[in-house]
Design a protein around this motif. Structure first.
Motif: not given
Length: 535
Positions: A299-302, A305-310, A317-323
Motif C-alpha cells: 500500500s505504501d508503494i502506491a 508513487a502517487m506523491k512521486g516520492d522516490m 523496497n527495503k521493507r519488502v526485502e526484509s519481508f
C-alpha cells in the motif's frame, strides 16, 4: 457476460482441506507416501489456475469497461487470451476437435461481457433481456459439452446448476460495483473466486474418473491435492486483490478502501490455514510478518508513487526485502526445512518483483506490460502452492494418508441448494437449504441435529442454542466463534450467524463434533454423512 465454468461440488472449509494436525485420525492402512505431485493433482492445479484467472479477468474486464478506463480494451484482450490458453489443455485430454468446440463456446461467451456492460450503461432493458437469453443458451450448451466430453461423469443438470450460480455471482459483483456497494461487491467477488477452485476439483475429478489410466490411477480429491489447491487459492487470491488495490489506491479510486478490507479478510483466512497446521503461535507469527512489511508495504508503494516520492519508495523496497527474508525463514523453520528457507526466499522475492512490475507499468501508463506482469505474477504463485504443499505433506505424512477402504453406508444426505434432508432414506423438507459462504459449506444446525435424534432448544434473549445429543449438551451462541461441549470450550473457526431464520454452522465442524464422516459427491453437489468406523 459469460464466465465459464461453474461446475459444482460443495466447497471445503480450510479445516477440511487442511486437516487438524492434533486430531486427524490415522489411516488404518498406510499406502504409498502421500504427495501433492500426481497426474491428477497436476490436472486439478492446472484447472485451478486457468478457471480462477478467468473469473478474475472477467470481472476486471466488466468493471473497466463500465468505468471507461484507459485499459478497458487490454482488460478484455487478457480475458480472451486466457480462453485461448485453455485450448491446449483441453486438446491434451479431448483432442483437437474437442478443444475447437470448447474454444468456440467459451470465447463466444466472453463477448457477452461487453454486451452486458453496454446495455447496462445505456439502460437498454431490451438488450439486457437479450443478453440474459444468450447467457442461458451458453449455460445449456456448455453444460451439454461438459456432460458429453466427460461421458456423464459431470452430468448436464449439475453443470447447468453450477454455471447459473457462477453467472449470478459474476453479475451480482458487477451490479454491486456500479451501485457503489464496494464492500458487497468484493465480498461477492471473493465468493465467486473461491468457487472456481470448487469447480476445478469437480471437473478434474470427473476427468480422472473417466480416464483413470491416463492419470496413473491417481485421484484429484486426495487430502494432499486438497491442500495444494487451498494454498493455490490463498496465494492467487492475494495477487488478485493486491495488484488492483495498489493501482486503485494510486488513482484514488472510490473502491480502493474496500479492496484493502477484502485483503484483511483474506489475511484472516490465510492465518486460519496456518493455524490449522502450526497452531495459534505459528498463525500469530505469520500474521505479523505478512502484514507489516508486506501488505502495508505494498500500500505504501502506491502512496509513494502517487506523491512521486522516490526516497519513500526506496525505503519501502527495503521493507519488502526484509519481508522476503523473514517470511522465507519462517516457512523454512515451520516446515523443518522441507521447504528450504533459501528456496522460499527466492520464490517470494520473484513474487514481490512481479507484483511491483505490474503496478509500476500501470502507474507509468504502460497497460499492456502491466497486464503481462499481472498474469505472470498470477501464474507464478501456483508453483508456490505446489512447493509449500509438498513440504507440509512430507512433514506431516501420516496426516495426509488416505483410507484404503472407506465405508459408504449412508445415514444422512443433503445437497447444496436443496431443502431435502434424507435420514436413512426418510426425506424431510427443511425450510432452508445448505449453502456455501466464503469457501465453507454451511448447514442448518437445527435440522441436522434433529435429523440424528438430538433435541434442540433456543433462547431468544441470550441468542443461545442448546443441542442435547445423548448424554452430551452442546451450547452455541449466535455471533460467537466458539461453543461448549458439556462446559468445555471449543473453537468453531467462524462466527455463527442466522440465515433464513435458521442458525447456520460449518458442516465439517458439526459433523466431526457429532462423530460423523463426510463424503462429497462432485456430480450431485451432495453431502453424505456416515458414522465413523474409527470411533
Amino acid at each position: 457476460m459469460r464466465q465459464l465454468k461453474k461446475l459444482i461440488v460443495p466447497v471445503l472449509s480450510l479445516s477440511l482441506v487442511l486437516p487438524t494436525m492434533a486430531s486427524a485420525a490415522p489411516a488404518p492402512v498406510k499406502p504409498a507416501a502421500p504427495t501433492v505431485n500426481t497426474p491428477a493433482a497436476d490436472l486439478r492445479a492446472g484447472l485451478d489456475y486457468l478457471l480462477s484467472e478467468h473469473f478474475v479477468l472477467a470481472v476486471n474486464a466488466m468493471t473497466k469497461a463500465y468505468d471507461g478506463a484507459k485499459d478497458a480494451d487490454l482488460a478484455f484482450k487478457a480475458l480472451d487470451q486466457n480462453a485461448l490458453d485453455m485450448t491446449p489443455a483441453i486438446a491434451s485430454i479431448y483432442g483437437k476437435a474437442g478443444a475447437a468446440e470448447f474454444e468456440r463456446i467459451f470465447r463466444e461467451h466472453n463477448n457477452y461481457t461487453d454486451d452486458l456492460v453496454m446495455a447496462t450503461k445505456m439502460k437498454d432493458q431490451a438488450k439486457l433481456d437479450e443478453v440474459a437469453d444468450e447467457v442461458e443458451e451458453f449455460v445449456v450448451e456448455f453444460a451439454d459439452f461438459l456432460d458429453t466430453a466427460t461421458e456423464g461423469k459431470l452430468p448436464q443438470e449439475a453443470a447447468e446448476d453450477a454455471l447459473r450460480l457462477h453467472e449470478q455471482q459474476v453479475q451480482e459483483t458487477f451490479e454491486q460495483y456500479i451501485a457503489g456497494d464496494y464492500k458487497g461487491a468484493y465480498e461477492t467477488y471473493r465468493e465467486g473466486f473461491s468457487l472456481m477452485f470448487v469447480i476445478s476439483k469437480a471437473l478434474s475429478s470427473a476427468i480422472v474418473e473417466q480416464m483413470p489410466e491416463k492419470f496413473g490411477h491417481s485421484k484429484a480429491d486426495t487430502k494432499a491435492a486438497d491442500l495444494r489447491s487451498t494454498l493455490n487459492s490463498l496465494a492467487a487470491e492475494h495477487v488478485a486483490l493486491t495488484v488492483p488495490q495498489m493501482q486503485k489506491q494510486f488513482e484514488g479510486a472510490k473502491d480502493y478502501q474496500a479492496l484493502i478490507d477484502a485483503e484483511k479478510a483474506h489475511t484472516a483466512d490465510f492465518k486460519e490455514a496456518i493455524k490449522s497446521i502450526y497452531g495459534q503461535a505459528g498463525a500469530d507469527q505469520f500474521e505479523k510478518i505478512w502484514v507489516e512489511n508486506h501488505i502495508m508495504a505494498q500500500s505504501d508503494i502506491a502512496i509513494a508513487a502517487m506523491k512521486g516520492d522516490m526516497a519513500a519508495r526506496a525505503e519501502v523496497n527495503k521493507r519488502v526485502e526484509s519481508f522476503v527474508k523473514e517470511f522465507g525463514s519462517f516457512l523454512g523453520a515451520a516446515t523443518e526445512q522441507n521447504l528450504p528457507a533459501a528456496a522460499a526466499q527466492d520464490a517470494i522475492r520473484t513474487h514481490e518483483n512481479q507484483v511491483a512490475a505490474a503496478f509500476d507499468h500501470y502507474a507509468a501508463g504502460d497497460y499492456e506490460k502491466s497486464y503481462m506482469s499481472f498474469r505472470e505474477a498470477y501464474k507464478f504463485v501456483f508453483g508456490i502452492g505446489q512447493a509449500l504443499g509438498g513440504a507440509i505433506v512430507t512433514q506431516f505424512s501420516e496426516e495426509f494418508q488416505e483410507e484404503a477402504s472407506p465405508h459408504d453406508m449412508t445415514k444422512i444426505w443433503l445437497k447444496i441448494g436443496s431443502k431435502d434432508l434424507s435420514v436413512d432414506g426418510k426425506v424431510t423438507k427443511m425450510d432452508t437449504a445448505p449453502f456455501i459462504w466464503s469457501g465453507t459449506a454451511f448447514v442448518p444446525l437445527r435440522y441436522l441435529s434433529e435429523g440424528i435424534g438430538a433435541e434442540v432448544k433456543w433462547d431468544e434473549k441470550t441468542r443461545t442454542i442448546w443441542v442435547m445429543a445423548g448424554e452430551d449438551t452442546l451450547t452455541f451462541w449466535l455471533g460467537k466463534d466458539y461453543m461448549e461441549v458439556n462446559g468445555e470450550k471449543r473453537d468453531i473457526g467462524t462466527k455463527l450467524f442466522a440465515r433464513d431464520g435458521r442458525t447456520a454452522i460449518p458442516l465439517r465442524f458439526i459433523a466431526e463434533l457429532l462423530g460423523w464422516d463426510v463424503k462429497w459427491n462432485d456430480a450431485e453437489w451432495s453431502i453424505t454423512l456416515t458414522k465413523s468406523m474409527m470411533e
